[in-house]
Motif scaffolding. Structure first.
Motif, PDB file in Angstrom:
ATOM      1  N   ILE A 140       0.964  -1.343  -0.079  1.00 57.77           N
ATOM      2  CA  ILE A 140      -0.167   0.150   0.088  1.00 57.77           C
ATOM      3  C   ILE A 140       0.849   1.240  -0.024  1.00 57.77           C
ATOM      4  CG2 ILE A 140      -1.739   1.188   1.477  1.00 57.77           C
ATOM      5  CD1 ILE A 140      -2.693  -1.198   2.288  1.00 57.77           C
ATOM      6  N   ILE A 170      -2.686   0.328  -4.295  1.00 57.03           N
ATOM      7  CA  ILE A 170      -2.579  -0.887  -3.410  1.00 57.03           C
ATOM      8  C   ILE A 170      -2.068  -2.030  -4.316  1.00 57.03           C
ATOM      9  CG2 ILE A 170      -5.193  -1.252  -3.393  1.00 57.03           C
ATOM     10  CD1 ILE A 170      -4.865  -2.624  -0.643  1.00 57.03           C
ATOM     11  N   TRP A 178      -3.725  -4.582  -8.745  1.00 55.71           N
ATOM     12  CA  TRP A 178      -3.215  -3.393  -8.251  1.00 55.71           C
ATOM     13  C   TRP A 178      -4.293  -2.334  -8.748  1.00 55.71           C
ATOM     14  CZ3 TRP A 178      -1.376   1.159 -10.524  1.00 55.71           C
ATOM     15  CH2 TRP A 178      -0.805   0.966 -11.831  1.00 55.71           C
ATOM     16  N   ALA A 187      -9.139   1.232  -5.208  1.00 56.12           N
ATOM     17  CA  ALA A 187      -8.120   1.139  -4.324  1.00 56.12           C
ATOM     18  C   ALA A 187      -8.615   1.665  -2.862  1.00 56.12           C
ATOM     19  CB  ALA A 187      -6.922   2.045  -4.911  1.00 56.12           C
ATOM     20  N   ILE A 195      -8.252  -0.607   0.435  1.00 55.14           N
ATOM     21  CA  ILE A 195      -7.656  -0.124   1.571  1.00 55.14           C
ATOM     22  C   ILE A 195      -8.303   0.016   2.796  1.00 55.14           C
ATOM     23  CG2 ILE A 195      -6.095   1.625   2.495  1.00 55.14           C
ATOM     24  CD1 ILE A 195      -5.291   2.207  -0.532  1.00 55.14           C
TER      25      ILE A 195
END
Length: 259
Positions: A207, A212, A227, A234, A238
């Motif tokens: 991260i 991420i 990713w 993202a 997270i």
């Protein structure tokens, strides 16, 4: 197998010669040697074209030129011509397929679905992790259970960013990974709060600010990652990981380890 002249010309064309080049090459072998006039007499090639065609064949290593008046040409031996064409074919084959292989690896290595990217292969995933870490300005989290996935390149990237004041957290239950993380000045080392003991699939997590990456390892050792950066996907992922307490939200609650 009996091959007529037209069949031979077609075959030479498939080997990369033009029709005129094939005709001049065959004519010279029929003559042994000859001038442009001689070649034009036995080949279906205009005399005005024989000069440039013979020069092209000479550049290919198939014809030799005698600087006389008039200029005379003679073909190299069939054995030498065959070897020359074989080598040229191999060179072109390698060039063509190397390029196609590179295109294939690039296209199969990373693909996109809107804001989510899929990356396959350890080297390419390593590149992506290093890029994410190197671009971070506020916070980095990196974790893995496998020592081989904590590469020297990732280690250097973590150390470089943490030295600039970027908050860096390392996660692992593996003693070897933890020792290397603890040796990096400015990197806080944590043990994941939730970690199934039977886990044999997780690869690594990275991260970096609003980006991420998560990877998994297959039974054959191959690695695949997804990713995303700067996307809604993202930010939600997270948040889910952090609220699940797999990663500490407040790194100030941990003890910083240094070399």
């Amino acid at each position: 197998m009996s091959v007529d002249e037209n069949g031979a010309i077609d075959a030479f064309e498939r080997l990369g010669l033009t029709s005129y080049e094939a005709k001049v090459f065959i004519a010279l072998h029929r003559l042994g040697s000859g001038t442009a006039r001689d070649v034009a007499r036995v080949a279906d090639v205009p005399r005005s074209q024989v000069y440039s065609v013979a020069e092209s064949l000479e550049a290919r290593g198939l014809v030799e030129t005698q600087q006389s008046s008039p200029i005379r040409y003679r073909p190299v031996s069939l054995e030498e011509a065959e070897e020359t064409l074989r080598n040229r074919f191999e060179q072109e084959r390698e060039r063509a397929f190397e390029y196609v292989d590179e295109v294939k690896r690039e296209s199969s290595g990373e693909e996109t679905r809107e804001d989510i990217w899929t990356v396959r292969g350890r080297d390419r995933i390593d590149d992506r992790v290093v890029d994410l870490i190197s671009d971070a300005e506020e916070r980095i989290v990196f974790g893995t259970r496998l020592p081989e996935l904590f590469t020297d390149r990732i280690e250097r990237a973590l150390e470089e960013r943490s030295s600039t004041g970027t908050v860096a957290i390392g996660l692992s239950r593996d003693d070897r990974v933890r020792e290397r993380l603890e040796a990096l000045e400015g990197v806080t080392v944590e043990t994941p709060a939730t970690f199934p003991e039977t886990d044999r699939r997780s690869g690594r997590i990275a991260i970096a600010d609003d980006g991420i990456l998560l990877s998994v390892v297959d039974d054959d050792g191959s690695e695949t990652a997804i990713w995303s950066s700067g996307s809604l996907f993202a930010s939600v992922l997270i948040q889910l990981i952090e609220t699940g307490e797999a990663i500490p939200v407040d790194p100030s609650s941990s003890t910083e380890r240094s070399a």
